[in-house]
Design an enzyme around this catalytic site. Structure first.
Site, PDB file in Angstrom:
ATOM      1  NE  ARG A   1      -8.901  -9.133  16.925  1.00 44.77           N
ATOM      2  CZ  ARG A   1      -8.777  -7.837  17.678  1.00 44.77           C
ATOM      3  NH1 ARG A   1      -9.225  -6.898  18.062  1.00 44.77           N
ATOM      4  NH2 ARG A   1      -7.527  -6.971  16.607  1.00 44.77           N
TER       5      ARG A   1
ATOM      6  CD  GLU B   1      -2.905  -0.717   2.415  1.00 48.39           C
ATOM      7  OE1 GLU B   1      -3.733  -1.354   2.767  1.00 48.39           O
ATOM      8  OE2 GLU B   1      -2.156  -0.070   3.315  1.00 48.39           O
TER       9      GLU B   1
END
Length: 456
Positions: free
Chosen positions: A293, A200
């Site tokens: 999560r 990236e």
């Protein structure tokens, strides 16, 4: 609602889940390694069962042992907390096959969002802005060089199956890329069993902003505002706050809407976090990844929204619909969390296990919370993460929260092990942190070099 819940974790998050379950009238089962026999979560739970030796791979990461404990005790659901098996799609699927409810998204959704390449493709489809980078996995340094040439330096190498700061390298110049790629790929292979990488473009300077989302099984998805997690050391968060001083109402709505869009695109259920990088100069933000999560820093969001995220997780897993809509979510005041670790800041933050001989946790006043699993006389084992407590404060405004955190850290006393309490006190008192003038580079490039000089 469930009658019995097993917590597949340890430490403060296990204690946090046990407390939420008890308030919902659910009995709890703690699992523990041989090193954790005297841990607080084993004392607080209604039942406790040993699942193996000290090493995580033979206990907390042992899927068969955890599931066997659930079956033997008659637990109807498993809450994985964070870390360990919390983002393991195989474990989530195994729970489903055993007719035990996994408190989190399905294994299929976890795979979609846990694999950063797949997640990126899903976000492009959902019209969520992504950071310029490789279109898929990169397996060789030669491929990495080609991509980097197209998007321009500096670039960030990231493990496709990564997390927790593993398999990440920042590369400033072309001549450094090959060595960085080989090093990161080997680290990723050792940590995750997968050496594939992706690239990236580095967005710098940037803010690390994450948006908490909740989704039920009826297709309702809401966001709970953002957390600023820009204060990081080696890609590990040190201090978090909500809301971010860098974000106004208009940008908050844009980022929140993008996070909801991202979650809806994959049919997300339960609690999750969409992580963005914010370019403060342009006001543009970019999707980084999704954590499938509950997060370590979830308490700051609970403070500013009044919503108990862990209880909502359990209710969603039990088949209940969200009790609120997006219009009901209001951000009130300001919250800050400091992570207290058994580590030595003077020796490169080396872990400091040992026996706690004296302990005084701060208390008193409105808007102060301590999440911890330690007690006086407790011995911190050397096998696990060094975090031993989280100090969380809530104030009417940011200055009020900062002053409350300073007061709390001043009162905190831990003897017998070296901790980062003094370091956190210095950080929360820093003029730039007080002004909210920091980004993801601040701690490593500005604060720590001067801090280490002062310590000499």
């Amino acid at each position: 609602m469930f009658k019995k819940l097993l917590i597949a974790n340890r430490g403060e998050i296990a204690v946090r889940i046990i407390r939420a379950a008890r308030e919902l009238g659910i009995s709890t089962v703690a699992v523990y390694s041989e090193a954790d026999k005297e841990s607080l979560h084993t004392i607080l739970a209604d039942e406790a069962i040993c699942i193996g030796p000290a090493k995580s791979a033979e206990s907390y990461l042992n899927m068969n042992a955890v599931l066997s404990a659930a079956i033997v005790t008659g637990a109807e659901a498993i809450h994985p907390g964070f870390g360990f098996l919390s983002e393991n799609s195989k474990f989530a699927t195994m729970c489903e096959e055993m007719h035990i409810k996994f408190i989190g998204p399905s294994g299929e959704v976890m795979d979609k969002m846990g694999d950063k390449i797949n997640a990126r493709a899903e976000m492009v489809k959902a019209k969520v802005p992504v950071i310029p980078g490789s279109d898929g996995e990169v397996f060789t340094s030669e491929e990495a060089l080609e991509v980097a040439e197209k998007i321009g330096y500096p670039v960030m190498l990231k493990a496709s199956a990564g997390g927790g700061g593993k398999g990440i390298r920042k590369v400033e110049h072309k001549e450094d890329l090959t060595a960085a790629f080989e090093s990161a790929s080997q680290e990723a292979l050792a940590a995750f069993g997968n050496g594939a990488m992706y690239l990236e473009k580095v967005i710098y300077p940037a803010r690390h902003i994450e948006v908490q989302i909740l989704g039920d099984s009826f297709g309702n998805i809401v966001h709970l505002g953002e957390r600023d997690c820009s204060l990081q050391r080696n890609n590990q968060k040190v201090l978090e706050e909500s809301p971010s001083v860098a974000i106004g109402a208009t940008l908050r709505k844009k980022m929140g809407d993008a996070a909801v869009r991202a979650a809806k695109a994959v049919g997300y259920e339960n609690a999750g976090t969409i992580e963005f990088l914010l370019d403060e100069k342009s006001g543009n933000f970019y999707f980084m990844e999704m954590n499938t999560r509950v997060q370590v820093e979830h308490p700051v969001t609970e403070f500013v929204t009044g919503i108990d995220i862990v209880k909502v997780q359990i209710k969603i897993a039990a088949g209940e619909a969200l009790e609120f809509t997006q219009d009901d979510i209001k951000i009130r005041g300001h919250a800050i969390e400091c992570r207290i670790n058994a580590e030595n800041p003077k020796f490169n933050f080396a872990p400091s296990p040992g026996k706690i001989t004296e302990l005084y946790l701060p208390s008193g006043g409105v808007g102060l919370r301590v999440d911890s699993a330690v007690y006086q006389g407790y011995s911190i084992p050397p096998y696990y993460d060094s975090m031993i407590a989280k100090i969380i404060v809530h104030g009417e405004n940011r200055f009020d929260a900062l002053m409350k955190m300073q007061r709390a850290l001043y009162e905190l006393e831990i003897e017998g092990v070296v901790t980062n309490v003094g370091f956190q006190m210095d950080l929360i008192s820093d003029q730039y942190v007080i002004a909210g003038d920091y980004d993801t580079a601040f701690l490593m490039e500005t604060f720590l070099p001067n801090y280490n000089k002062d310590e000499e």
